[in-house]
Design an enzyme around this catalytic site. Sequence first.
Site, PDB file in Angstrom:
ATOM      1  N   GLU B  43       0.844  -1.206   0.000  1.00  0.00           N
ATOM      2  CA  GLU B  43       0.000   0.000   0.000  1.00  0.00           C
ATOM      3  C   GLU B  43       0.880   1.257   0.000  1.00  0.00           C
ATOM      4  O   GLU B  43       1.845   1.355   0.758  1.00  0.00           O
ATOM      5  CB  GLU B  43      -0.868  -0.024   1.268  1.00  0.00           C
ATOM      6  CG  GLU B  43      -1.736   1.209   1.449  1.00  0.00           C
ATOM      7  CD  GLU B  43      -2.594   1.136   2.717  1.00  0.00           C
ATOM      8  OE1 GLU B  43      -2.332   0.276   3.585  1.00  0.00           O
ATOM      9  OE2 GLU B  43      -3.537   1.937   2.829  1.00  0.00           O
ATOM     10  N   LYS B 110      -8.913   2.622  -2.322  1.00  0.00           N
ATOM     11  CA  LYS B 110      -9.250   2.031  -1.023  1.00  0.00           C
ATOM     12  C   LYS B 110     -10.634   2.515  -0.572  1.00  0.00           C
ATOM     13  O   LYS B 110     -10.897   3.727  -0.538  1.00  0.00           O
ATOM     14  CB  LYS B 110      -8.189   2.452   0.009  1.00  0.00           C
ATOM     15  CG  LYS B 110      -8.285   1.759   1.366  1.00  0.00           C
ATOM     16  CD  LYS B 110      -7.111   2.211   2.248  1.00  0.00           C
ATOM     17  CE  LYS B 110      -6.989   1.439   3.534  1.00  0.00           C
ATOM     18  NZ  LYS B 110      -5.793   1.858   4.317  1.00  0.00           N
ATOM     19  N   CYS B 146      -5.330  -3.121   2.307  1.00  0.00           N
ATOM     20  CA  CYS B 146      -5.250  -3.178   3.778  1.00  0.00           C
ATOM     21  C   CYS B 146      -6.627  -3.325   4.438  1.00  0.00           C
ATOM     22  O   CYS B 146      -7.203  -4.394   4.434  1.00  0.00           O
ATOM     23  CB  CYS B 146      -4.488  -1.964   4.312  1.00  0.00           C
ATOM     24  SG  CYS B 146      -3.611  -2.302   5.855  1.00  0.00           S
TER      25      CYS B 146
END
Lengths: 291, 286
Positions: B43, B110, B146
């Site tokens: 990330e 994300k 994540c």
Amino acid sequence: MTSALARTGVIRPDPKDPSPLRIDEVLVRKMLVLFIRDEIAKARLRRAVVGVSGGVDSAVTVALATEALGPDNVIGLFTPYRISSGESRNHAQQLSRQFGFTLEEVPITEQVDAYFHARTEKVDKIRIGNKMARERKSIEYDRSWPDGIVLGTSNKTELLLGYGTQFGDMASGINPVGDLYKTQLREVALHLGIPEAIVRKPPTAELWEGQTDEDELGFTYADADLILYHMVDRRLRPAELIEHGFDAQLVARIRELVRRNHYKRVMPLIAKVSLRTIGHDFLYPRDWEAD
Amino acid sequence: MSIRIAIAQCAPALGAVKRNLDMHQKWIARARAAGARLVIFPELSLTGYYLKDLAADVACAADDPQLAPIAEASRDIDISAGFVERSADAKLHIAQGHWSGGKLVHVHRKVYLPTYGIFDDGRYFGPGDRFETYTWAGGTTGVAICEDLWHVSTPYLYAAAGATIVLAPSASPGRGVAEGGDLGTAESCRLMDRFYASYLTLYVVYVNRVGHEDGIAFWGGSEIVAPDGTVAARAPEFDEDLLLGEIDPELVARERARNPLLRDEREDIVLRNIAGRLGLPFDRRD
């Protein structure tokens, strides 16, 4: 052995059960050595300076520093005042021999006494203790120039209780042991091979003769650590701790120390007047563009 | 035929995009030399994670010339890397791009921005609003950055859309050092990877970074978990590593034949339940 994950669900707050404080010393050692190495490199520095008092907190810090940077890149400073004990000196020297770092002795008696002799008002012993702590730190910072960083030695118990001198022993560039309670730090100390005599002796700041931490605080580190662990790490409210059998007065006292001394753990407040203010809405990481 | 992939378990510098681009080139070269068809970075690999106000300073459009070296390097190896994307309407997103054959072929933004504990994503970034699969030489793939992976619905939606691979680039801080087990975060992540891989019968490729940012340690431990729940490859904790592993479409097929959970999944019931609860119309088409 049960895994940490499987065990998490069965941790109960119990004043007679200190086992939740137990940590994986091998893992912690690795994390802290990497932390010291990495954050010193990011600051483009090379050496570490540690005030070595002969106590367990600075013993762990200096041992980790020598492992991270090599003993040639670590200076230990033993800075006695006239009441400092011979045992403290012996322990500091023992650590220097064991871990191979250079120990410098810089007494602070002359400058501290000179300052207070010139005062005309009555001086409280707390003021003398604070002055000693800040004097020591000023020497550590002096010896960190030009390529060293001052390592903090305040543990999580002291930081939470505020049991330290602001900008004195609490000051540092980076602090490898600030997330370990005193009892956890002793575990790490034994794992690092620090002599039992250092690990087991009663903790003292030696700010006046006969001082011990636990006498001054009025409770033991073992009791405080367990309450702090459940209160801080596991987020239990004081009322819940009391329901589970923890001493109500002690819980209240510890909670109040944590609250009252919070100012020591944060940067000074800056009065906001402009459109963008350091600490309020000018928020950059400290490792800004660091390697 | 199985396909080799590489995970670059690296330590990006915080806010130093130029330095990180150079760092990426080195890992890409190593992955290429090792015969990998894809190299995956963690990330925000091009910018670092705890950016705070730096987020705006390092942000760029997905087609910004700044990222051209990555596109250029992707002519003979696919590259999945993380950056801060500034959208056309100037919102900042945590993004993971997939470059292939010299071009950007997919971007995932994300969706779940953790803003609790040690996380503050929601203060600095806007959320993505979709989970879209894409297909490359290794198969149909979904990206879960994540926190995205911690939401059960994310890999579920990807599996429902036909994914056989979930790429999970992460910046996971190591915490939890209780005696008698692994690092707390590592245990949780491994449980999650293994569960998703086994029960959705797909590959979970967990890509974590290492190094420190402002005293917080990223713990590494990247891994490739196969659809039969076995750990095909795992990188060490806390150290940099180029982890190589194989993605085998045959294994997906075998596992799905043995264990046809996805075939039997009733998406219509899932949808009707959710639609009903949200008061949305739902018409079943038989």
